[in-house]
Design a protein around this motif. Structure first.
Motif, PDB file in Angstrom:
ATOM      1  N   ARG A  85       0.866  -1.170   0.000  1.00 14.68           N
ATOM      2  CA  ARG A  85       0.000   0.000   0.000  1.00 14.68           C
ATOM      3  C   ARG A  85       0.904   1.222   0.000  1.00 14.68           C
ATOM      4  O   ARG A  85       2.021   1.174   0.505  1.00 14.68           O
ATOM      5  N   CYS A  86       0.409   2.322  -0.526  1.00 13.11           N
ATOM      6  CA  CYS A  86       1.234   3.543  -0.606  1.00 13.11           C
ATOM      7  C   CYS A  86       1.779   3.957   0.759  1.00 13.11           C
ATOM      8  O   CYS A  86       2.924   4.365   0.879  1.00 13.11           O
ATOM      9  N   GLY A  87       0.967   3.856   1.793  1.00 18.84           N
ATOM     10  CA  GLY A  87       1.378   4.288   3.118  1.00 18.84           C
ATOM     11  C   GLY A  87       2.468   3.429   3.730  1.00 18.84           C
ATOM     12  O   GLY A  87       3.074   3.811   4.734  1.00 18.84           O
ATOM     13  N   GLU A  88       2.748   2.261   3.130  1.00 14.81           N
ATOM     14  CA  GLU A  88       3.778   1.390   3.693  1.00 14.81           C
ATOM     15  C   GLU A  88       5.188   1.762   3.234  1.00 14.81           C
ATOM     16  O   GLU A  88       6.158   1.357   3.848  1.00 14.81           O
ATOM     17  N   PHE A  89       5.297   2.526   2.152  1.00 15.96           N
ATOM     18  CA  PHE A  89       6.641   2.871   1.690  1.00 15.96           C
ATOM     19  C   PHE A  89       6.809   4.366   1.402  1.00 15.96           C
ATOM     20  O   PHE A  89       7.803   4.788   0.836  1.00 15.96           O
ATOM     21  N   THR A  90       5.837   5.169   1.819  1.00 21.04           N
ATOM     22  CA  THR A  90       5.959   6.610   1.661  1.00 21.04           C
ATOM     23  C   THR A  90       5.866   7.286   3.024  1.00 21.04           C
ATOM     24  O   THR A  90       5.455   6.673   4.001  1.00 21.04           O
ATOM     25  N   CYS A  91       6.227   8.560   3.080  1.00 17.60           N
ATOM     26  CA  CYS A  91       6.180   9.332   4.321  1.00 17.60           C
ATOM     27  C   CYS A  91       4.930  10.199   4.342  1.00 17.60           C
ATOM     28  O   CYS A  91       4.522  10.729   3.319  1.00 17.60           O
ATOM     29  N   LYS A  92       4.367  10.342   5.521  1.00 12.80           N
ATOM     30  CA  LYS A  92       3.220  11.237   5.671  1.00 12.80           C
ATOM     31  C   LYS A  92       3.667  12.691   5.699  1.00 12.80           C
ATOM     32  O   LYS A  92       2.986  13.568   5.196  1.00 12.80           O
ATOM     33  N   THR A  93       4.815  12.938   6.301  1.00 17.91           N
ATOM     34  CA  THR A  93       5.377  14.289   6.334  1.00 17.91           C
ATOM     35  C   THR A  93       6.853  14.202   5.958  1.00 17.91           C
ATOM     36  O   THR A  93       7.452  13.125   5.995  1.00 17.91           O
ATOM     37  N   LYS A  94       7.439  15.351   5.658  1.00 19.08           N
ATOM     38  CA  LYS A  94       8.844  15.327   5.262  1.00 19.08           C
ATOM     39  C   LYS A  94       9.774  15.023   6.434  1.00 19.08           C
ATOM     40  O   LYS A  94      10.924  14.688   6.239  1.00 19.08           O
ATOM     41  N   ASP A  95       9.272  15.127   7.655  1.00 19.18           N
ATOM     42  CA  ASP A  95      10.082  14.854   8.843  1.00 19.18           C
ATOM     43  C   ASP A  95       9.841  13.472   9.436  1.00 19.18           C
ATOM     44  O   ASP A  95      10.365  13.148  10.486  1.00 19.18           O
ATOM     45  N   ASP A  96       9.057  12.642   8.759  1.00 17.88           N
ATOM     46  CA  ASP A  96       8.683  11.321   9.282  1.00 17.88           C
ATOM     47  C   ASP A  96       9.715  10.267   8.867  1.00 17.88           C
ATOM     48  O   ASP A  96       9.456   9.403   8.058  1.00 17.88           O
ATOM     49  N   TYR A  97      10.916  10.367   9.434  1.00 17.91           N
ATOM     50  CA  TYR A  97      11.998   9.460   9.053  1.00 17.91           C
ATOM     51  C   TYR A  97      11.898   8.104   9.732  1.00 17.91           C
ATOM     52  O   TYR A  97      12.486   7.139   9.273  1.00 17.91           O
ATOM     53  N   LEU A  98      11.180   8.009  10.827  1.00 21.72           N
ATOM     54  CA  LEU A  98      11.124   6.754  11.572  1.00 21.72           C
ATOM     55  C   LEU A  98      10.325   5.684  10.846  1.00 21.72           C
ATOM     56  O   LEU A  98      10.609   4.502  10.963  1.00 21.72           O
ATOM     57  N   ASN A  99       9.307   6.073  10.100  1.00 22.01           N
ATOM     58  CA  ASN A  99       8.461   5.093   9.415  1.00 22.01           C
ATOM     59  C   ASN A  99       8.712   5.034   7.923  1.00 22.01           C
ATOM     60  O   ASN A  99       8.083   4.258   7.222  1.00 22.01           O
ATOM     61  N   CYS A 100       9.613   5.850   7.431  1.00 22.58           N
ATOM     62  CA  CYS A 100       9.863   5.952   5.998  1.00 22.58           C
ATOM     63  C   CYS A 100      10.860   4.896   5.528  1.00 22.58           C
ATOM     64  O   CYS A 100      11.755   4.502   6.264  1.00 22.58           O
ATOM     65  N   VAL A 101      10.706   4.480   4.285  1.00 23.54           N
ATOM     66  CA  VAL A 101      11.688   3.592   3.663  1.00 23.54           C
ATOM     67  C   VAL A 101      12.848   4.458   3.194  1.00 23.54           C
ATOM     68  O   VAL A 101      12.655   5.484   2.553  1.00 23.54           O
ATOM     69  N   ILE A 102      14.060   4.040   3.521  1.00 26.08           N
ATOM     70  CA  ILE A 102      15.256   4.753   3.090  1.00 26.08           C
ATOM     71  C   ILE A 102      16.129   3.801   2.269  1.00 26.08           C
ATOM     72  O   ILE A 102      15.869   2.595   2.219  1.00 26.08           O
ATOM     73  N   ILE A 103      17.152   4.348   1.652  1.00 29.52           N
ATOM     74  CA  ILE A 103      18.028   3.559   0.776  1.00 29.52           C
ATOM     75  C   ILE A 103      18.633   2.366   1.505  1.00 29.52           C
ATOM     76  O   ILE A 103      18.768   1.282   0.946  1.00 29.52           O
ATOM     77  N   ASP A 104      18.979   2.546   2.775  1.00 23.06           N
ATOM     78  CA  ASP A 104      19.591   1.460   3.546  1.00 23.06           C
ATOM     79  C   ASP A 104      18.623   0.304   3.798  1.00 23.06           C
ATOM     80  O   ASP A 104      19.047  -0.766   4.229  1.00 23.06           O
ATOM     81  N   ASP A 105      17.334   0.501   3.544  1.00 21.79           N
ATOM     82  CA  ASP A 105      16.339  -0.558   3.737  1.00 21.79           C
ATOM     83  C   ASP A 105      16.246  -1.494   2.538  1.00 21.79           C
ATOM     84  O   ASP A 105      15.464  -2.444   2.550  1.00 21.79           O
ATOM     85  N   VAL A 106      17.021  -1.230   1.491  1.00 19.38           N
ATOM     86  CA  VAL A 106      17.010  -2.059   0.280  1.00 19.38           C
ATOM     87  C   VAL A 106      18.335  -2.789   0.176  1.00 19.38           C
ATOM     88  O   VAL A 106      19.396  -2.184   0.261  1.00 19.38           O
ATOM     89  N   GLU A 107      18.257  -4.089  -0.011  1.00 20.84           N
ATOM     90  CA  GLU A 107      19.475  -4.891  -0.149  1.00 20.84           C
ATOM     91  C   GLU A 107      19.336  -5.792  -1.373  1.00 20.84           C
ATOM     92  O   GLU A 107      18.464  -6.656  -1.427  1.00 20.84           O
ATOM     93  N   ILE A 108      20.188  -5.567  -2.366  1.00 19.55           N
ATOM     94  CA  ILE A 108      20.152  -6.368  -3.593  1.00 19.55           C
ATOM     95  C   ILE A 108      21.067  -7.565  -3.415  1.00 19.55           C
ATOM     96  O   ILE A 108      22.170  -7.450  -2.875  1.00 19.55           O
ATOM     97  N   SER A 109      20.604  -8.725  -3.880  1.00 23.74           N
ATOM     98  CA  SER A 109      21.399  -9.946  -3.745  1.00 23.74           C
ATOM     99  C   SER A 109      22.638  -9.862  -4.628  1.00 23.74           C
ATOM    100  O   SER A 109      22.687  -9.091  -5.589  1.00 23.74           O
ATOM    101  N   LEU A 110      23.628 -10.669  -4.304  1.00 24.84           N
ATOM    102  CA  LEU A 110      24.879 -10.662  -5.065  1.00 24.84           C
ATOM    103  C   LEU A 110      24.677 -11.100  -6.505  1.00 24.84           C
ATOM    104  O   LEU A 110      25.390 -10.669  -7.406  1.00 24.84           O
ATOM    105  N   LEU A 111      23.701 -11.967  -6.739  1.00 28.38           N
ATOM    106  CA  LEU A 111      23.429 -12.447  -8.096  1.00 28.38           C
ATOM    107  C   LEU A 111      22.506 -11.514  -8.883  1.00 28.38           C
ATOM    108  O   LEU A 111      22.208 -11.770 -10.043  1.00 28.38           O
ATOM    109  N   HIS A 112      22.035 -10.471  -8.229  1.00 27.50           N
ATOM    110  CA  HIS A 112      21.106  -9.509  -8.844  1.00 27.50           C
ATOM    111  C   HIS A 112      19.837 -10.167  -9.351  1.00 27.50           C
ATOM    112  O   HIS A 112      19.266  -9.746 -10.353  1.00 27.50           O
TER     113      HIS A 112
END
Length: 159
Positions: A85-112
């Motif tokens: 759902r949109c609310g699971e990976f977006t921020c409600k406000t620009k200061d809502d860093y605790l619930n937001c998805v950030i780059i460090d939350d993505v991990e690509i496997s070695l085999l891609h």
């Protein structure tokens, strides 16, 4: 108080008392009438694979900036293949860093061949321990390739 199509403003201009004065329930009644007359419901249609393909094709031609087009493709594919759902990976406000998805939350496997998205909160996570969603590569949409391309672009842009 003005009610559309009523004679209340005319009565008040004539110096007569407002017949609605002191009626505490009138706003609730008016809201109920408004709701009952406005029975228009918006149908939310799902994003199908055909709609996703058209969106991504359009973005790959260049709608916004190259970075924004790539980010939107990445977000659309992640949401689609992760059943998010949109609310699971977006921020409600620009200061809502605790619930937001950030780059460090993505991990690509070695085999891609897949990437893992770590959500801090989710509807399916009642204890708020976090959820890991695995998105696998496919030959048609290539979501892992798009995510990898986005991450490389983002890292080079930050330098």
């Amino acid at each position: 108080m003005y009610i559309a199509g009523s004679t209340i403003p005319l009565l008040m201009r004539a110096g007569l008392n407002d017949p609605t004065a002191g009626t505490e329930r009138l706003p609730y009644i008016m809201r109920g009438i408004k709701k009952s007359q406005n029975n228009v419901s918006r149908n939310r249609l799902p994003i199908t694979s055909e709609v996703l393909k058209r969106l991504c094709n359009l973005l790959s031609t260049g709608v916004f900036s190259p970075f924004m087009d790539l980010m939107l493709q990445c977000a659309f594919m992640t949401a689609f293949f992760g059943f998010l759902r949109c609310g699971e990976f977006t921020c409600k406000t620009k200061d809502d860093y605790l619930n937001c998805v950030i780059i460090d939350d993505v991990e690509i496997s070695l085999l891609h061949d897949r990437f893992v998205l770590k959500l801090k909160t989710s509807k399916t996570d009642p204890f708020r321990l976090g959820v890991e969603i695995t998105i696998n590569e496919n030959d048609i949409f290539r979501p892992v390739h798009i995510m990898n391309k986005y991450l490389k672009y983002k890292h080079s842009w930050e330098l």
